[in-house]
Scaffold this active site. Sequence first.
Site, PDB file in Angstrom:
ATOM      1  N   PHE A  72      29.324  35.719  74.319  1.00  0.00           N
ATOM      2  CA  PHE A  72      29.294  36.162  75.717  1.00  0.00           C
ATOM      3  C   PHE A  72      29.393  35.069  77.026  1.00  0.00           C
ATOM      4  O   PHE A  72      29.408  35.306  78.159  1.00  0.00           O
ATOM      5  CB  PHE A  72      27.640  36.842  75.879  1.00  0.00           C
ATOM      6  CG  PHE A  72      27.729  38.129  75.272  1.00  0.00           C
ATOM      7  CD1 PHE A  72      28.629  38.495  74.838  1.00  0.00           C
ATOM      8  CD2 PHE A  72      26.536  39.050  75.494  1.00  0.00           C
ATOM      9  CE1 PHE A  72      28.810  39.892  74.330  1.00  0.00           C
ATOM     10  CE2 PHE A  72      26.316  40.250  75.135  1.00  0.00           C
ATOM     11  CZ  PHE A  72      27.629  40.868  74.483  1.00  0.00           C
ATOM     12  N   HIS A 255      33.915  37.325  59.898  1.00  0.00           N
ATOM     13  CA  HIS A 255      35.202  38.067  60.000  1.00  0.00           C
ATOM     14  C   HIS A 255      36.502  37.832  59.026  1.00  0.00           C
ATOM     15  O   HIS A 255      37.480  36.981  59.167  1.00  0.00           O
ATOM     16  CB  HIS A 255      35.872  37.266  61.603  1.00  0.00           C
ATOM     17  CG  HIS A 255      35.664  36.011  61.752  1.00  0.00           C
ATOM     18  ND1 HIS A 255      35.940  35.054  61.037  1.00  0.00           N
ATOM     19  CD2 HIS A 255      35.362  35.364  62.919  1.00  0.00           C
ATOM     20  CE1 HIS A 255      35.953  33.688  61.452  1.00  0.00           C
ATOM     21  NE2 HIS A 255      35.442  33.824  62.814  1.00  0.00           N
ATOM     22  N   ASP A 328      32.819  40.199  67.045  1.00  0.00           N
ATOM     23  CA  ASP A 328      33.827  38.692  67.527  1.00  0.00           C
ATOM     24  C   ASP A 328      34.170  39.057  69.236  1.00  0.00           C
ATOM     25  O   ASP A 328      35.097  38.368  69.229  1.00  0.00           O
ATOM     26  CB  ASP A 328      34.717  38.400  66.572  1.00  0.00           C
ATOM     27  CG  ASP A 328      34.848  37.048  66.568  1.00  0.00           C
ATOM     28  OD1 ASP A 328      34.333  36.430  67.415  1.00  0.00           O
ATOM     29  OD2 ASP A 328      35.971  36.486  65.649  1.00  0.00           O
TER      30      ASP A 328
HETATM   31  O1  DOR Z   1      39.588  34.191  68.351  1.00  0.00           O
HETATM   32  C1  DOR Z   1      38.325  33.502  68.368  1.00  0.00           C
HETATM   33  N1  DOR Z   1      37.654  33.337  69.407  1.00  0.00           N
HETATM   34  N2  DOR Z   1      37.729  33.061  67.252  1.00  0.00           N
HETATM   35  C2  DOR Z   1      36.821  32.161  67.348  1.00  0.00           C
HETATM   36  O2  DOR Z   1      36.172  31.648  66.385  1.00  0.00           O
HETATM   37  C3  DOR Z   1      35.932  31.958  68.820  1.00  0.00           C
HETATM   38  C4  DOR Z   1      36.505  32.933  69.854  1.00  0.00           C
HETATM   39  C5  DOR Z   1      36.236  32.318  70.871  1.00  0.00           C
HETATM   40  O3  DOR Z   1      35.164  32.097  71.391  1.00  0.00           O
HETATM   41  O4  DOR Z   1      37.095  32.652  71.933  1.00  0.00           O
HETATM   42 ZN    ZN Z   2      33.465  34.333  66.703  1.00  0.00          ZN
HETATM   43 ZN    ZN Z   3      34.981  32.691  64.303  1.00  0.00          ZN
END
Ligand code: DOR
Ligand code: ZN
Ligand code: ZN
Length: 451
Positions: A72, A255, A328
């Site tokens: 967030f 994931h 995610d």
């Molecule tokens: O695609 C991703 N975005 N994988 C992650 O592990 C972190 C996340 C992000 O915080 O943008």
């Molecule tokens: Zn993540």
């Molecule tokens: Zn991740």
Amino acid sequence: MIILHKATIVTGEKEAVGSIIIEEGRISDILYADADDYDFRVGKYIEDADAEVWQLEGKHVMAGGIDAHVHFREPGLTHKADMATESRAAVSGGVTTVFDMPNTNPPTITAGALKEKMQLAEGRSVAKTGFHIGATNSNADSICNLIVNGDEGCGVKAEDIPGVKVFMGSSTGNMLVDQKNSLERLFQISEKPILVHCEDEQTIKENLAAAQEKYGDDIPFAEHEHIRSRRACIKSSIKALEMAMKHGTKLVLCHISTKEEIEMVRAAKTNNPDITAETSCNYLWFSNEDYERAGSLVKCNPSIKTAEDRQALRNALAEGLIDTIGSDHAPHLLSEKEGIYTKAPSGLPSIQQSLPVLVTIAREEGIPLTRITSAFSEKASEIYGLKRGKIRRGYDADLVIFDMNKEFIVRAEDQQSKCGWTPYEGVRLKGYIEAVLIDGKAVIRDGKLTV
Ligand code: DOR
Ligand code: ZN
Ligand code: ZN
């Protein structure tokens, strides 16, 4: 008192018509229509002068989602998102509890940083919100102490912390934990779940170097699948599963994106049943065929793999090998996503589509809704020891009411996320969300936010 009357109630065990009685924010009774005394008992509640009866024939009710994997962005990255906007996106997707990841700025790696986040959420987050503590190569000892004893000085109690996040491959936020002794120490934690991002760093580095050699700066986005390759996932997940078997860790393998990891989880669970697997809707919905159309808009870590992997993940969801769904949800601005491959950040905003994507997939694949509710909330309720996330007497009345037969098209302008776009734009989904209750109070009614 609210009576959710004659809805189709979905729990992990069954899907059946009945009525849910809500009093003082909790589920106080559940009556099924096939019981002999149903009319009599529900009639008694309806006679009550305080009763507010919601007629829900043909509508489904499930426990609100528990999404243990969101980003967030607060504090420090609030140009992309914040707790107020993203929690509104969450409840709009049927999610009533979220656990935020520690790759904020500053990162959530101390009790003080965690307390700051708790204060930021106060009165601003529409969903129930918790914060994982993030591991580094050097904070394992303090984490071990914090999750057992809390930190009185900072005002953080052990029970405030849902879990420990470990990046065993680096992603947005540079929080890599790569030292063997730190990892060993973290995997010995028995009090809380350890959530792990698995992608082997060295493999990714080599693949990226090879792609740069071939393409120069302008690497096609379709290469993401080969740079953040299946081998990188498999290699790192093997390591995590091995350590979790050795130490009996409550591992949440975050994931998962490949068919091989599913089989690895199947094997590892026979040795350590506390190992659970998470996937996100992104891997259940998209495939490598989407890179050409959507480019950076479907660039996330781990990468989205093949249609075969997607099908294997759907089958694993049906079978129960996928334990939980974490969105995610990782918002970035479209302007940031416009950069070339090496500059465009990884991550997709997705939480607002959570339940509709799942129930749409359920209908496509013939997956019973009992499995969906298990992965959407019930299993997480068990992993994190919560008195919510199930339709049970005494549990918090955090509920989502939806119409399986009402379809809608996802539009950017309807998105609550501050980043204002969605990779699902234009997609037709089932499971229109009519209402969402948190502690028995409507935060969505007639399909609209009330807060
Ligand atoms: O695609 C991703 N975005 N994988 C992650 O592990 C972190 C996340 C992000 O915080 O943008
Ligand atoms: Zn993540
Ligand atoms: Zn991740």
